[in-house]
Design an enzyme around this catalytic site. Structure first.
Site, PDB file in Angstrom:
ATOM      1  N   GLU A 163      -6.521 -10.818  -0.668  1.00 41.71           N
ATOM      2  CA  GLU A 163      -7.344 -10.512   0.506  1.00 41.71           C
ATOM      3  C   GLU A 163      -8.825 -10.453   0.117  1.00 41.71           C
ATOM      4  O   GLU A 163      -9.565  -9.578   0.557  1.00 41.71           O
ATOM      5  CB  GLU A 163      -6.902  -9.191   1.143  1.00 41.71           C
ATOM      6  CG  GLU A 163      -5.422  -9.132   1.470  1.00 41.71           C
ATOM      7  CD  GLU A 163      -4.974  -7.828   2.122  1.00 41.71           C
ATOM      8  OE1 GLU A 163      -5.830  -7.133   2.718  1.00 41.71           O
ATOM      9  OE2 GLU A 163      -3.771  -7.514   2.036  1.00 41.71           O
TER      10      GLU A 163
ATOM     11  N   GLU B 231       0.795  -1.232   0.000  1.00 41.61           N
ATOM     12  CA  GLU B 231       0.000   0.000   0.000  1.00 41.61           C
ATOM     13  C   GLU B 231       0.836   1.296   0.000  1.00 41.61           C
ATOM     14  O   GLU B 231       0.568   2.211   0.778  1.00 41.61           O
ATOM     15  CB  GLU B 231      -0.954   0.005   1.196  1.00 41.61           C
ATOM     16  CG  GLU B 231      -1.920  -1.157   1.210  1.00 41.61           C
ATOM     17  CD  GLU B 231      -2.823  -1.177   2.442  1.00 41.61           C
ATOM     18  OE1 GLU B 231      -2.758  -0.241   3.258  1.00 41.61           O
ATOM     19  OE2 GLU B 231      -3.612  -2.131   2.578  1.00 41.61           O
TER      20      GLU B 231
END
Length: 334
Positions: free
Chosen positions: A244, A137
């Protein structure tokens, strides 16, 4: 582990010719969901137990007990294991970026601390963890900036990203190394992720894949945007993994708290959505090597209380009793 006999086919068998099927786990769910996990999944990821703050809360004081427990669970059940995550702006402890007086450390110190951490953690599970989310991220969500502002970026500059991959490769040359991010199918962020990863490849950085977190919902992102993202990332010649995956019942801006259980309509919409997504993923099985859910069944999900406190969510293929939902049956029939 119960002696329950399951009637349905195992996910890992259904998709054996396509990609691994994984689940995120933690010390609670490897107990409460052991039978479900062992039957349906052939890969696991530690939900939080291998993040920086979990394994090195204080400098040099490593705490591997929970991570080791999860690794032992994978060995017990013959599962592959993904490592998550080495470098992230969240769940990193304050000491990492400060000297003993509480002042920001210099670039060389931060990179050395990062190198020591990566070598220790990746080295511990060398040959056991087959893939790592090395950097997590770092892309800016909005605006023209490529990279998210963080202490990593402020102190070490953009180079910390390449260094992280190099250190991980030194620690385990056999592990596949991934860049991992969310909103990965939204066009603006997709293009930024592509730009970053291409620049790493152009520099000769040892990066082997892109992790699409795939925290999606019944309505967003569109299938067209998911396909466009898969096309663009696959064009780099790297392997892709959904890392995820969950399918929230609610749009991100839906703030309702009065839904006590999913309606028949919600379950049908979820089934249609999962079917469409997995039909698409199977088209890209030459590029996609693993699909990992961020959990396994609706009795445990990080989406409970997020982004709306006090709200339950039901994002998986299995309900709170670990029984298959309509979505499971729909993808099993593909």
């Amino acid at each position: 582990m119960t002696n329950r006999t399951r009637a349905e086919a195992a996910l890992k068998d259904i998709f054996a010719d396509d990609f691994r099927i994984g689940a995120a786990v933690n010390p609670l769910t490897i107990r409460t969901q052991e039978e479900l996990l062992a039957y349906h999944f052939n890969s696991i990821t530690a939900e939080n137990e291998m993040k920086f703050a979990s394994v090195q809360p204080e400098e040099g004081a490593y705490t591997f007990d929970e991570a080791d427990r999860i690794a032992a669970f994978a060995r017990k059940h013959g599962m592959a294991m993904r490592g998550h995550t080495l470098v992230w702006h969240n769940q990193s402890t304050g000491w990492l970026f400060e000297d003993k007086q509480g002042n920001p450390v210099d670039r060389a110190t931060l990179l050395e601390r990062m190198k020591s951490h990566i070598h220790t953690v990746v080295g511990r599970y060398k040959g056991e963890i087959y893939a790592w989310d090395v950097v997590n991220e770092v892309i800016a969500d909005e605006g023209d900036d490529l990279l998210r502002r963080s202490k990593w970026l402020d102190i070490a500059g953009p180079e910390f990203i390449a260094r992280a991959f190099e250190y991980a490769h030194e620690a385990d040359p056999g592990a596949a190394l991934f860049y991992n991010d969310y909103n990965e199918a939204h066009p603006g962020k997709r293009d930024k992720i592509y730009t970053l990863v291409k620049s790493l490849l152009d520099q000769g950085v040892p990066i082997h894949g892109i992790g699409l977190q795939a925290h999606w919902n019944l309505y967003d992102p569109s299938l067209d945007n998911i396909r466009a993202a898969l096309d663009k990332y696959a064009s780099l010649g790297l392997q892709l993994q959904l890392t995820e995956l969950d399918m929230s019942m609610f749009r991100f801006d839906d703030k309702r708290t009065d839904v006590a259980e999913p309606t028949a309509e919600m379950l049908e919409l979820q089934a249609e959505r999962y079917e469409a997504v997995f039909r698409l993923l199977k088209e890209y099985r030459d590029a996609i090597t693993s699909v990992t859910f961020w959990g396994a069944a609706d009795d445990y999900t990080w989406l409970n209380d997020f982004p709306v406190r006090g709200r339950k969510n039901w994002p998986f293929l299995f309900d709170e009793q670990h029984d298959p939902k309509p979505a499971f049956h729909r993808i099993a029939a593909l």
